[in-house]
Scaffold this active site. Structure first.
Site, PDB file in Angstrom:
ATOM      1  CD  GLU A 139      -2.458   8.485   7.470  1.00  9.87           C
ATOM      2  OE1 GLU A 139      -1.616   9.336   7.821  1.00  9.87           O
ATOM      3  OE2 GLU A 139      -2.277   7.665   6.548  1.00  9.87           O
ATOM      4  CG  HIS A 164      -6.624   6.006   5.078  1.00 11.03           C
ATOM      5  ND1 HIS A 164      -5.829   5.347   4.183  1.00 11.03           N
ATOM      6  CD2 HIS A 164      -5.791   6.677   5.916  1.00 11.03           C
ATOM      7  CE1 HIS A 164      -4.564   5.611   4.456  1.00 11.03           C
ATOM      8  NE2 HIS A 164      -4.513   6.409   5.498  1.00 11.03           N
ATOM      9  CB  CYS A 220      -9.960   5.321   0.125  1.00  9.45           C
ATOM     10  SG  CYS A 220      -8.490   5.984   0.939  1.00  9.45           S
ATOM     11  CG  ASP A 278      -1.758   1.234   1.365  1.00 13.54           C
ATOM     12  OD1 ASP A 278      -2.343   1.635   0.340  1.00 13.54           O
ATOM     13  OD2 ASP A 278      -1.826   1.832   2.445  1.00 13.54           O
ATOM     14  CB  SER A 279       0.187   4.756  -0.714  1.00 11.18           C
ATOM     15  OG  SER A 279      -0.988   4.794   0.083  1.00 11.18           O
ATOM     16  CB  CYS A 336      -2.697   1.284  -2.552  1.00 12.93           C
ATOM     17  SG  CYS A 336      -2.839   3.039  -2.863  1.00 12.93           S
TER      18      CYS A 336
HETATM   19  N1  DGL Z   1      -3.947   3.938   0.138  1.00 15.12           N
HETATM   20  C1  DGL Z   1      -4.587   5.010  -0.560  1.00 15.12           C
HETATM   21  C2  DGL Z   1      -5.822   4.456  -1.301  1.00 15.12           C
HETATM   22  O1  DGL Z   1      -6.387   3.434  -0.921  1.00 15.12           O
HETATM   23  C3  DGL Z   1      -4.970   6.155   0.347  1.00 15.12           C
HETATM   24  C4  DGL Z   1      -3.789   6.960   0.863  1.00 15.12           C
HETATM   25  C5  DGL Z   1      -3.023   7.643  -0.248  1.00 15.12           C
HETATM   26  O2  DGL Z   1      -3.501   8.636  -0.823  1.00 15.12           O
HETATM   27  O3  DGL Z   1      -1.931   7.173  -0.560  1.00 15.12           O
HETATM   28  O4  DGL Z   1      -6.245   5.045  -2.258  1.00 15.12           O
END
Ligand code: DGL
Length: 265
Positions: A153, A187, A185, A11-12, A74
């Site tokens: 977060e 989050h 997403c 993931d990012s 991600c």
């Molecule tokens: N992991 C990213 C997503 O699911 C969210 C956080 C980011 O912008 O990197 O799109």
């Protein structure tokens, strides 16, 4: 590539741990190798080219560490880089968009589906294309919600500011009477209670984490790669390891986070 090898998940950042939690529920015998690109997060605001390049580096790292398949946890990376990764590597690659869209297509009763995600995910049109294929009758309303990532977060999951911002972002869904909203997403599942409150209980929130885990299970079976028994502990890597990463990581995983190893990609 052997069945005993771990599943590589990236993931990012640390949000992808929500997907790890889903994998642990459905596939308790599988060991997971997780990489969070915490030094370069967020991906959601970056261009398609850059996200593709970052995703490629993450995938290469996990394969070098012995992953038998890849899960792109991600949404933004799945939106921009899934096909590129599939074309680049020989292992099976599962993204989060298709499973989430399929779940929404099954859930909707009135064929009005909402999708929320980062700016990158929404402008890529990936969910919209997947839904056009899987639910051709459905009207899809997509909305980027960029402030949700920092709010989640910060742990502001039940805060008046979050409620205010969410009310603003979600207004189009009430106007279009959607009955299903995809949390597109990593989050957003953390914000589910407040989103549900605003949208009302008749709206189904689709959290793709469990749908992804089922697709991963089917993919492993189809490739004869299911682990016969638990062969190793899960291992966690990140490109930046700060106190914040550890604190937020625990919230996203919903469990204690084992040691996070710092890597330089
Ligand atoms: N992991 C990213 C997503 O699911 C969210 C956080 C980011 O912008 O990197 O799109």
């Amino acid at each position: 590539m052997t069945p005993a090898a771990p599943i590589g998940v990236f993931d990012s950042g640390i949000g992808g741990l929500t997907v790890v939690a889903g994998l642990r529920r459905v596939l308790p015998r599988e060991a997971i190798l997780y990489l969070g690109d915490t030094a370069r997060v967020p991906y959601g605001t970056k261009s398609s080219e850059v996200v593709r390049r970052y995703a490629h580096t993450c995938a290469r790292f996990l394969l070098t560490e012995g992953a038998k398949m890849l899960v792109v946890a991600c949404n933004t990376a799945s939106a921009h880089a899934l096909e590129f990764l599939r074309a680049s590597f020989a292992v099976p690659v599962v993204g989060v968009i298709e499973p989430g869209a399929a779940m929404a297509a099954r859930a909707t009763r009135n064929n009005r589906i909402g999708v929320i995600g980062t700016e990158g995910t929404i402008t890529s049109g990936s969910y919209q294309r997947a839904l056009a294929r899987l639910a051709p009758e459905a009207t899809v309303i997509a909305k980027s919600c960029p402030l949700f990532v920092p709010l989640a977060e910060e742990g502001m999951v039940d805060h008046p500011a979050t409620r205010l911002i969410a009310t603003e972002y979600l207004a189009p869904f009430a106007a279009h009477e959607v009955d299903t909203v995809v949390l597109g997403c990593t989050h957003y599942p953390l914000l589910s209670p407040v989103l549900q409150q605003i949208l009302g209980n008749s709206v189904e929130l689709v959290d793709s984490a469990s749908a992804v885990a089922i697709v991963v299970r089917d993919t492993l079976e189809a490739n004869s790669l299911s682990a016969p028994r638990r062969a190793a502990e899960d291992r966690f890597f990140a490109t930046d390891v700060s106190q914040r990463v550890l604190r937020v990581g625990r919230a996203f995983l919903g469990a204690e986070l084992a040691a996070v190893n710092l890597v330089d990609l």
